[in-house]
Design a protein around this motif. Sequence first.
Motif, short mmCIF file in Angstrom:
data_model
loop_
_atom_site.label_atom_id
_atom_site.label_comp_id
_atom_site.label_asym_id
_atom_site.label_seq_id
_atom_site.Cartn_x
_atom_site.Cartn_y
_atom_site.Cartn_z
N LEU A 186 40.49 5.50 -1.62
CA LEU A 186 40.44 4.17 -2.26
C LEU A 186 39.61 4.21 -3.54
O LEU A 186 40.00 3.65 -4.57
CB LEU A 186 39.85 3.15 -1.29
CG LEU A 186 40.78 2.60 -0.21
CD1 LEU A 186 39.97 1.86 0.85
CD2 LEU A 186 41.83 1.68 -0.81
N THR A 187 38.47 4.87 -3.48
CA THR A 187 37.60 4.96 -4.65
C THR A 187 38.29 5.70 -5.79
O THR A 187 38.25 5.28 -6.95
CB THR A 187 36.28 5.67 -4.29
OG1 THR A 187 35.63 4.97 -3.24
CG2 THR A 187 35.35 5.73 -5.50
N PHE A 188 38.95 6.82 -5.45
CA PHE A 188 39.64 7.60 -6.48
C PHE A 188 40.77 6.81 -7.13
O PHE A 188 40.92 6.79 -8.35
CB PHE A 188 40.18 8.90 -5.87
CG PHE A 188 40.97 9.73 -6.85
CD1 PHE A 188 40.33 10.45 -7.85
CD2 PHE A 188 42.36 9.78 -6.77
CE1 PHE A 188 41.05 11.21 -8.75
CE2 PHE A 188 43.09 10.54 -7.68
CZ PHE A 188 42.43 11.26 -8.67
N LEU A 189 41.58 6.14 -6.32
CA LEU A 189 42.70 5.35 -6.86
C LEU A 189 42.20 4.20 -7.74
O LEU A 189 42.81 3.89 -8.77
CB LEU A 189 43.55 4.80 -5.72
CG LEU A 189 44.38 5.82 -4.94
CD1 LEU A 189 45.08 5.15 -3.76
CD2 LEU A 189 45.40 6.50 -5.85
N SER A 190 41.09 3.60 -7.36
CA SER A 190 40.55 2.50 -8.15
C SER A 190 39.98 3.01 -9.48
O SER A 190 40.16 2.38 -10.52
CB SER A 190 39.45 1.78 -7.36
OG SER A 190 39.98 1.20 -6.19
N ASP A 191 39.31 4.16 -9.45
CA ASP A 191 38.83 4.77 -10.69
C ASP A 191 40.00 5.12 -11.60
O ASP A 191 39.92 4.98 -12.82
CB ASP A 191 38.01 6.03 -10.38
CG ASP A 191 36.66 5.72 -9.77
OD1 ASP A 191 36.22 4.56 -9.85
OD2 ASP A 191 36.04 6.64 -9.20
N LEU A 192 41.07 5.59 -11.00
CA LEU A 192 42.26 5.95 -11.77
C LEU A 192 42.86 4.72 -12.46
O LEU A 192 43.32 4.80 -13.61
CB LEU A 192 43.30 6.59 -10.84
CG LEU A 192 44.36 7.49 -11.46
CD1 LEU A 192 43.73 8.66 -12.19
CD2 LEU A 192 45.31 7.98 -10.39
N LEU A 193 42.81 3.58 -11.79
CA LEU A 193 43.36 2.35 -12.35
C LEU A 193 42.58 1.91 -13.59
O LEU A 193 43.18 1.58 -14.63
CB LEU A 193 43.35 1.23 -11.31
CG LEU A 193 43.83 -0.14 -11.80
CD1 LEU A 193 45.31 -0.10 -12.15
CD2 LEU A 193 43.57 -1.21 -10.75
#
Length: 344
Positions: free
Chosen positions: A118-125
């Motif tokens: 979740l953290t990685f996907l949010s940073d990617l966004l």
Amino acid sequence: MSNYGPQDEDAYTIFLEKTFLAGDFVTGVGYGVQLVLYVICARYLWSQRQRRGRISMFLLAYTTLLVLLESTFASVGARTVEDMYISNRNYPGGPWQYFLATQYLPENVIFYASFFTLTFLSDLLVLWRCWVIWMASGKIVATAVVTFPTLLLLASFALGTIWTLQSSQPGLSLYSSAPIAFGTAYYIISLSVNITVTILIIVRLVMHRRAIVQTLPEEHAKHYLSLATVVIESAALYSVFALIFIVSYAINNPINQIFLAVSSSCQQIAGYLIILRLAQGRAWSPATLGVNGTRMTEQLSTMRFGIANEQSVTLDMESQETPVSTSLFKQSGTGTDVGLSEKY
């Protein structure tokens, strides 16, 4: 009066257990907010699938993945609480010792893995949003601008993977020395991505505001650097709570468990708000800020003029009845058109 509380646990451990329960409660509240935002985003994106095509379906798939991961994260967290305080309430040393001794269980491994993803996907966004906003200055400039935060994101991915593996090893836990070291480094780099992106987005919006203030009155230019725009587009709210979590986690203060849940929820909520702005057509884009500095196309709400009474004329910026799309100004000395368009 008789004391029916824990008899073989010290005050620090009891405080740990209290903050653990509080963190799980915050996770549940955050999950509820995210679920509502997901439904709102999904409705908007689905309704626009014909007009926006692949981008709407991609964002719908992205938000669906987020809500599934968050559902998993919240579920295994609740399961862990059940195991600690109900199924194994008489474990030697108390529920907290049971938690520390059983990090290898599938529910805990899934907890760390889903949280990290979740953290990685949010940073990617937010990194993607930064690239989109800087695309107004050209693809080469945008690519150069996001190079450093991209490297930070890759570093956080590597450290986050190690932290997840270390935290779920038999004999170790989230609060063992090695996981704390890797976890602190991971969160600092992840936070650095968000802070860097926040600064870059603010810089680009300030640049745009200075350009637009040359052709629009000051009060109108404020619209392009509003607090809401900056906070939502850069996910700045997450950065604040993530910083508090990192400090409390590094010094091993039990309160970190609450801020872990708060920062995680804020990060996901920030992502949904960005996507909601995209679905509503209100998010910043290269067209909003102008491409390569050759044309600034201000995309404002449509306007409706009406007579409120005999003495006053009202300007309704929320109405969608009369679209405005015309070049109104030219920058002095440059001949560059500055247009107003109803489409965000």
